[in-house]
Scaffold this motif. Structure first.
Motif, PDB file in Angstrom:
ATOM      1  N   GLN A 118      30.551  41.323 -26.219  1.00 46.69           N
ATOM      2  CA  GLN A 118      31.370  42.317 -25.535  1.00 46.69           C
ATOM      3  C   GLN A 118      31.654  41.903 -24.098  1.00 46.69           C
ATOM      4  O   GLN A 118      32.708  42.220 -23.547  1.00 46.69           O
ATOM      5  CB  GLN A 118      30.673  43.676 -25.550  1.00 46.69           C
ATOM      6  CG  GLN A 118      30.719  44.374 -26.894  1.00 46.69           C
ATOM      7  CD  GLN A 118      30.050  45.740 -26.864  1.00 46.69           C
ATOM      8  OE1 GLN A 118      29.220  46.019 -26.001  1.00 46.69           O
ATOM      9  NE2 GLN A 118      30.406  46.595 -27.813  1.00 46.69           N
ATOM     10  N   GLY A 119      30.721  41.185 -23.508  1.00 58.73           N
ATOM     11  CA  GLY A 119      30.932  40.703 -22.158  1.00 58.73           C
ATOM     12  C   GLY A 119      32.071  39.703 -22.066  1.00 58.73           C
ATOM     13  O   GLY A 119      32.683  39.534 -21.010  1.00 58.73           O
ATOM     14  N   VAL A 120      32.372  39.028 -23.189  1.00 59.44           N
ATOM     15  CA  VAL A 120      33.469  38.065 -23.223  1.00 59.44           C
ATOM     16  C   VAL A 120      34.775  38.732 -23.642  1.00 59.44           C
ATOM     17  O   VAL A 120      35.830  38.535 -23.036  1.00 59.44           O
ATOM     18  CB  VAL A 120      33.143  36.901 -24.184  1.00 59.44           C
ATOM     19  CG1 VAL A 120      34.328  35.952 -24.306  1.00 59.44           C
ATOM     20  CG2 VAL A 120      31.909  36.156 -23.681  1.00 59.44           C
ATOM     21  N   TYR A 121      34.686  39.574 -24.700  1.00 56.58           N
ATOM     22  CA  TYR A 121      35.901  40.128 -25.288  1.00 56.58           C
ATOM     23  C   TYR A 121      36.220  41.554 -24.836  1.00 56.58           C
ATOM     24  O   TYR A 121      37.274  42.081 -25.197  1.00 56.58           O
ATOM     25  CB  TYR A 121      35.775  40.109 -26.820  1.00 56.58           C
ATOM     26  CG  TYR A 121      35.797  38.724 -27.408  1.00 56.58           C
ATOM     27  CD1 TYR A 121      36.966  37.962 -27.358  1.00 56.58           C
ATOM     28  CD2 TYR A 121      34.675  38.175 -28.017  1.00 56.58           C
ATOM     29  CE1 TYR A 121      37.000  36.687 -27.897  1.00 56.58           C
ATOM     30  CE2 TYR A 121      34.703  36.902 -28.559  1.00 56.58           C
ATOM     31  CZ  TYR A 121      35.876  36.162 -28.500  1.00 56.58           C
ATOM     32  OH  TYR A 121      35.907  34.902 -29.038  1.00 56.58           O
ATOM     33  N   GLY A 122      35.291  42.199 -24.107  1.00 57.85           N
ATOM     34  CA  GLY A 122      35.554  43.554 -23.653  1.00 57.85           C
ATOM     35  C   GLY A 122      34.681  44.572 -24.339  1.00 57.85           C
ATOM     36  O   GLY A 122      34.152  44.341 -25.438  1.00 57.85           O
ATOM     37  N   SER A 123      34.500  45.740 -23.710  1.00 60.94           N
ATOM     38  CA  SER A 123      33.562  46.756 -24.198  1.00 60.94           C
ATOM     39  C   SER A 123      33.979  47.352 -25.539  1.00 60.94           C
ATOM     40  O   SER A 123      33.143  47.898 -26.267  1.00 60.94           O
ATOM     41  CB  SER A 123      33.413  47.869 -23.156  1.00 60.94           C
ATOM     42  OG  SER A 123      34.681  48.456 -22.884  1.00 60.94           O
TER      43      SER A 123
END
Length: 476
Positions: free
Chosen positions: A252-257
């Motif tokens: 999620q830190g890469v692709y978003g929450s």
């Protein structure tokens, strides 16, 4: 208060402060030091993976600090003892690399380079290595040339071609693969041939990947993509030791929450295995059996009782705060530091020492308030209990801890009488056969200090001991 100046004999000994890793003895199975009894799990999983239709990726799941690394070491010991080849890569130790393919190839090279180059498997691997630079990011070639993985003797002409075309490589790593499909197919064919180096009775090669959830998120993603798109060949099985929740948060830190990390992981993991979580008591007993701790409690019956209380209190509070194995290890490390500082002839008061260590870890604000004003002792007691007094059963360590804490208040200031009366009144609310009556009576009896112990001095001494490690941020 007088300071303790005597040095204990234990503190003079040289010991490693980190909890020791499990001892692995060549050719020995089952492992006599396997205190968590992992033998059955390993022996049952092994034939499933060795005989599975590969390629296959198994997710070995457990919470952070749940014993995955130790399980892998034991599993490799079992495989070695039975004549099987297995490989292992701790990717957290290699995530400084620009491309996760490099450490993967290095691990394979450590094994396959032992094969005779004139043999079919050895020849295939030597050819596969020469194709590797076409599959590695151009920016990573410099790392190879610098000797980071010097065992990989890449063909210099190919290396130069890749380095000169660095500016032409765009897009993500999978796009780069697609632009070199013929090289990719040739590499897979050669690696398949190299796997003929496996012992005759071994169907598949198992490669263990550890600490994936501790890597840089982008590195973890690239590694998963490498495994899926480059190592999806016959006879190759990967075991990924992961904390699925933690890894999903990293993604999620890469692709978003809003990114669904768990569904994304299903693209890469074919089977899941939830590692059995050992009993807290069994694990605590195993870790508190370390020689430097055991030595402190050897000698007489009184010291053995202290050791038993240490275990009971540690188990109670570990279960109360749902501590995972790594958190238990951190507390035991702090405990060992404190034990080393206490003179041999002095009592440890292990129940209170453990309780205050846990309180400082779980609720530092309440710990500081209690340190400065003992009148909040009932709040501390109920916080450690973790529920209303009317509910459930009690650890036998609870009334001992509570009684000593109440008895530690100073009679001169009038605090002891007030709280002593509270526990008398609480006791009188229940029938004598009721467990709650017995617990309150036990607390009242201990708080009355009928044995003449100096509660105020004791609690201050324990505070001082706990604060010896206050500034230590132990990582194990």
């Amino acid at each position: 208060m007088a300071q303790e100046v005597e040095v204990s004999s234990v503190s003079r000994q040289e010991i490693a402060l980190r909890l020791p890793k499990l001892t692995i003895e060549d050719g020995v199975w089952p492992n006599p030091n396997d205190k968590l009894d992992r033998r059955a799990e390993i022996e049952n999983l092994t034939p499933v993976l060795l005989n599975a239709q590969a390629p296959l990726v198994l997710g070995l799941e457990a919470p952070w600090g749940g014993g995955k690394s130790t399980f892998i070491r034991l599993w490799q010991q079992f495989l070695t003892c039975n004549g099987y080849v297995s490989l292992s890569l701790n990717v957290w130790e290699s995530d400084f690399c620009d491309d996760p393919l490099l450490p993967l190839l290095s691990v394979l090279d450590d094994w396959l380079s032992e094969q005779r180059e004139e043999g079919a498997a050895g020849k295939a691997w030597q050819k596969a290595k020469k194709l590797a630079p076409c599959l590695i990011r151009a920016s990573a070639v410099a790392a190879v040339k610098a000797g980071t993985f010097g065992a990989l003797d890449f063909d210099k002409a190919v290396e130069g071609a890749i380095a000169s075309s660095a500016g032409e490589v765009t897009g993500n790593i999978v796009d780069s693969f697609k632009s070199k499909e013929s090289t990719l197919r040739a590499f897979k064919d050669l690696l398949t041939s190299a796997l003929e180096a496996l012992p005759g009775e071994q169907p598949n090669l198992i490669i263990f990947i550890d600490e994936l959830d501790r890597c840089r998120p982008s590195y973890a993603i690239e590694l998963l993509e490498r495994i899926k798109h480059l190592f999806d060949i016959d006879r190759l099985v990967f075991v990924l030791a992961i904390n699925r929740e933690q890894l999903g948060m990293s993604l999620q830190g890469v692709y978003g929450s809003n990114f669904d990390g768990e569904n994304y992981l299903r693209r890469f993991v074919d089977l899941d295995y939830q590692l059995r979580v050992p009993s807290v008591r069994g694990y605590v007993e195993a870790q508190l059996s370390l020689p430097d701790i055991q030595q402190r409690f050897e000698g007489n019956q009184s010291l053995q009782k202290e050791f038993n209380w240490l275990i009971e209190t540690f188990v109670w509070l570990s279960e109360r705060f749902n501590y995972q194995l790594r958190a238990i290890n951190q507390l035991i490390l702090r405990l060992r530091l404190i034990i080393r500082s206490i003179p041999d002839k002095h009592s440890l008061t292990p129940q209170i020492l453990t309780a205050l260590l846990v309180l400082r870890d779980a609720n530092p604000t309440l710990y500081v308030r209690f340190r400065s004003d003992l009148r909040c002792v009932n709040e501390v007691i109920m916080y450690l209990l973790g529920r209303k007094y009317d509910e459930g059963v009690f650890s036998k360590a609870f009334p001992v801890v509570a009684g000593i804490l109440v008895g530690a208040l100073s009679e001169e200031d009038g605090y002891n009488h007030e709280l002593f009366r509270y526990w008398c009144d609480l006791r009188d609310r229940f029938e004598q056969q009721d467990e709650r009556y017995k617990v309150a009576e036990r607390i009242r009896t201990i708080a009355a200090r009928e044995d003449g112990w100096d509660g105020a001095k004791l609690i201050q001494l324990v505070f001082n001991r706990v604060e010896l490690v206050e500034k230590i941020n132990a990582t194990v």
